[in-house]
Design an enzyme around this catalytic site. Sequence first.
Site, short mmCIF file in Angstrom:
data_model
loop_
_atom_site.label_atom_id
_atom_site.label_comp_id
_atom_site.label_asym_id
_atom_site.label_seq_id
_atom_site.Cartn_x
_atom_site.Cartn_y
_atom_site.Cartn_z
N HIS A 52 23.13 121.61 27.24
CA HIS A 52 22.47 120.11 27.25
C HIS A 52 22.35 119.57 25.85
CE1 HIS A 52 19.08 122.98 27.07
NE2 HIS A 52 18.58 122.23 26.27
N HIS A 136 22.79 117.86 19.28
CA HIS A 136 23.87 119.22 19.56
C HIS A 136 23.75 119.66 20.61
CE1 HIS A 136 20.33 121.10 17.85
NE2 HIS A 136 20.51 121.97 18.47
#
Length: 166
Positions: A52, A136
Site C-alpha cells: 500500500h 512509495h
Amino acid sequence: MLVPMRLFASLRPSDAALEHLARALTSVHLGARPFDGSGAPPVRWSAPESWHVTLAFYGDVPDGAVPELEDGLADLAAHHEPFDLRLQGAGVFAHRTLWVGLGGDAAAVVGLCAGARDVGAAVLGRAEARERARPHLTVGRVTDEVRAGRSRRRGGRGGRGSGRAA
C-alpha cells in the site's frame, strides 16, 4: 474495556498493478541469495496483500474516534479529483527499506498525504510528525542478520561510517 487500534490511511494500487509488481519481483526473490554465507536471506519481503501507499499514520486511536476519522477521510477523498498513477522506480531508504515509487500525478498523492494528516490532527488533536513527500510502496526490508554483518564489516559502527577517508 475499549482497546485503542493502531491505524493508518493508505491507497491500495489496483489488483492489476499489484500482480504486475509481484511478477516483476519474482526474479528478484529468486535471485536473493545470502551473500554472507550464513544461509540467512538478505531481505524479508512483505506480502503482496499488504502492499500500500501510506498517506498518514495515526498510531493508537480510541474506538470512539474511528467513525469521525473515517468520515473525515471519506470527505477528503470525495473532494479530490481523480488522478493517474503508475509504479515507477525503486530504491532503498536508510540502507534498510526497499521501496517501489510512483509516477504520474504523484503530487496528488502528496496532497492526499497532507490532507490525511490534517484529518488526523482535527479528529485526534495531534498530527503525525512526518510529512510524507515521497509516496512509495514498501516491498521488503534488509534483514537484521545482514545489517549486523554489515556493521561488523564496518568495524562495529552500526551502520554509517565516519565519513573520513582512510
